[in-house]
Design a protein around this motif. Structure first.
Motif, short mmCIF file in Angstrom:
data_model
loop_
_atom_site.label_atom_id
_atom_site.label_comp_id
_atom_site.label_asym_id
_atom_site.label_seq_id
_atom_site.Cartn_x
_atom_site.Cartn_y
_atom_site.Cartn_z
N GLU A 17 2.68 -6.70 10.95
CA GLU A 17 3.28 -7.64 11.91
C GLU A 17 4.79 -7.75 11.76
OE1 GLU A 17 -0.11 -11.10 12.55
OE2 GLU A 17 1.48 -11.42 11.11
N THR A 18 5.25 -7.77 10.52
CA THR A 18 6.64 -8.15 10.24
C THR A 18 7.56 -7.01 9.80
OG1 THR A 18 6.22 -8.64 7.91
CG2 THR A 18 5.85 -10.44 9.50
N GLY A 19 6.99 -5.97 9.19
CA GLY A 19 7.83 -4.92 8.62
C GLY A 19 8.54 -5.36 7.35
N ASP A 20 8.00 -6.32 6.65
CA ASP A 20 8.62 -6.89 5.44
C ASP A 20 8.47 -5.93 4.25
OD1 ASP A 20 9.23 -8.29 3.09
OD2 ASP A 20 8.34 -10.16 3.80
N PRO A 21 9.57 -5.29 3.81
CA PRO A 21 9.47 -4.33 2.70
C PRO A 21 9.13 -4.98 1.36
CG PRO A 21 11.75 -4.59 3.37
CD PRO A 21 10.91 -5.38 4.35
N THR A 22 9.54 -6.21 1.14
CA THR A 22 9.22 -6.90 -0.10
C THR A 22 7.73 -7.16 -0.20
OG1 THR A 22 11.41 -7.93 -0.11
CG2 THR A 22 9.72 -8.94 -1.51
N LEU A 23 7.14 -7.64 0.88
CA LEU A 23 5.70 -7.87 0.91
C LEU A 23 4.96 -6.55 0.78
CD1 LEU A 23 3.32 -9.81 1.16
CD2 LEU A 23 3.55 -9.63 3.66
N ALA A 24 5.44 -5.50 1.43
CA ALA A 24 4.79 -4.18 1.34
C ALA A 24 4.74 -3.71 -0.11
CB ALA A 24 5.53 -3.17 2.21
N ALA A 25 5.83 -3.88 -0.84
CA ALA A 25 5.86 -3.47 -2.25
C ALA A 25 4.90 -4.28 -3.09
CB ALA A 25 7.29 -3.60 -2.79
N GLU A 26 4.65 -5.52 -2.68
CA GLU A 26 3.76 -6.41 -3.43
C GLU A 26 2.29 -6.12 -3.17
OE1 GLU A 26 2.84 -11.19 -3.82
OE2 GLU A 26 4.69 -10.54 -2.89
N VAL A 27 1.93 -5.76 -1.94
CA VAL A 27 0.50 -5.67 -1.60
C VAL A 27 -0.02 -4.26 -1.35
CG1 VAL A 27 0.45 -8.02 -0.67
CG2 VAL A 27 0.81 -6.09 0.89
N VAL A 28 0.86 -3.27 -1.24
CA VAL A 28 0.41 -1.90 -0.93
C VAL A 28 0.60 -1.03 -2.17
CG1 VAL A 28 0.71 0.12 0.55
CG2 VAL A 28 1.04 -2.18 1.50
N HIS A 29 -0.48 -0.46 -2.66
CA HIS A 29 -0.43 0.42 -3.84
C HIS A 29 0.27 1.72 -3.46
CE1 HIS A 29 -1.84 3.04 -7.08
NE2 HIS A 29 -2.04 1.91 -7.76
N GLU A 30 0.98 2.31 -4.42
CA GLU A 30 1.70 3.57 -4.19
C GLU A 30 0.79 4.69 -3.72
OE1 GLU A 30 4.96 4.27 -4.16
OE2 GLU A 30 5.38 2.15 -4.53
N ALA A 31 -0.49 4.66 -4.09
CA ALA A 31 -1.43 5.72 -3.72
C ALA A 31 -2.17 5.43 -2.42
CB ALA A 31 -2.43 5.95 -4.85
N PHE A 32 -1.89 4.30 -1.78
CA PHE A 32 -2.58 3.94 -0.54
C PHE A 32 -2.37 5.02 0.50
CE2 PHE A 32 -2.39 2.16 3.75
CZ PHE A 32 -3.63 1.54 3.84
N GLN A 33 -3.45 5.45 1.15
CA GLN A 33 -3.41 6.41 2.26
C GLN A 33 -4.07 5.79 3.46
OE1 GLN A 33 -1.41 9.69 0.93
NE2 GLN A 33 -2.08 9.45 2.98
N ASN A 34 -3.40 5.82 4.57
CA ASN A 34 -3.97 5.33 5.82
C ASN A 34 -4.82 6.45 6.41
OD1 ASN A 34 -4.64 4.39 8.33
ND2 ASN A 34 -2.55 3.96 8.97
N ARG A 35 -6.11 6.38 6.23
CA ARG A 35 -7.02 7.42 6.72
C ARG A 35 -7.18 7.38 8.23
NH1 ARG A 35 -10.16 5.71 1.85
NH2 ARG A 35 -11.06 4.23 3.30
N GLU A 36 -6.67 6.35 8.87
CA GLU A 36 -6.74 6.23 10.32
C GLU A 36 -5.48 6.77 10.99
OE1 GLU A 36 -9.55 5.08 11.77
OE2 GLU A 36 -10.37 4.88 9.76
N ALA A 37 -4.55 7.30 10.23
CA ALA A 37 -3.25 7.70 10.78
C ALA A 37 -3.19 9.13 11.30
CB ALA A 37 -2.16 7.49 9.72
N THR A 38 -4.34 9.75 11.54
CA THR A 38 -4.33 11.15 11.98
C THR A 38 -3.70 11.31 13.36
OG1 THR A 38 -6.56 10.95 12.86
CG2 THR A 38 -6.34 11.78 10.61
N MET A 39 -3.69 10.28 14.16
CA MET A 39 -3.09 10.35 15.49
C MET A 39 -1.85 9.47 15.58
SD MET A 39 -4.94 12.58 16.86
CE MET A 39 -5.10 12.66 18.62
N SER A 40 -1.19 9.28 14.44
CA SER A 40 0.03 8.48 14.36
C SER A 40 1.21 9.39 14.09
CB SER A 40 -0.09 7.47 13.20
OG SER A 40 -1.22 6.66 13.36
N PRO A 41 2.43 8.88 14.23
CA PRO A 41 3.59 9.68 13.86
C PRO A 41 3.48 10.14 12.40
CG PRO A 41 4.28 7.71 15.02
CD PRO A 41 2.82 7.57 14.75
#
Length: 104
Positions: A17-41
């Motif tokens: 929703e926000t694009g908040d990089p601080t929150l992203a660093a807090e809640v998203v693991h470095e190894a997280f992969q978006n498996r739904e992103a096959t049709m994304s940029p």
């Protein structure tokens, strides 16, 4: 502050929703992969917070006032399921990507 088990799941959608990089660093693991992103940029397929932030930028460029309110949360052991409702005004290009190129 210790996070409750559901907080990273909810936080992930707040990042979208926000694009908040601080929150992203807090809640998203470095190894997280978006498996739904096959049709994304291509940038949305990057692992970790950077990929989630790219997905956020892409979605927010297409949907003005993007909101992803959580309707229901189910927590069992170490798993969390969220049901949400995407809200926003479709005001920009939102195309599908395949092999790094946009398609119609």
């Amino acid at each position: 502050m210790e996070l409750a088990v559901k907080d990273p799941a909810v936080g992930l959608f707040r990042v979208l929703e926000t694009g908040d990089p601080t929150l992203a660093a807090e809640v998203v693991h470095e190894a997280f992969q978006n498996r739904e992103a096959t049709m994304s940029p291509p940038a949305c397929r990057i692992a970790g917070p950077a990929g989630v932030l790219a997905s956020s930028a892409w979605m927010r460029s297409a949907f003005e006032d993007l909101r992803l309110p959580v309707v229901q949360t189910i927590h069992y052991d170490d798993q969390v399921w969220l049901r949400l409702r995407m809200q926003g005004r479709h005001s920009g290009a939102f195309v599908l990507f395949k092999d790094g190129e946009w398609t119609r």
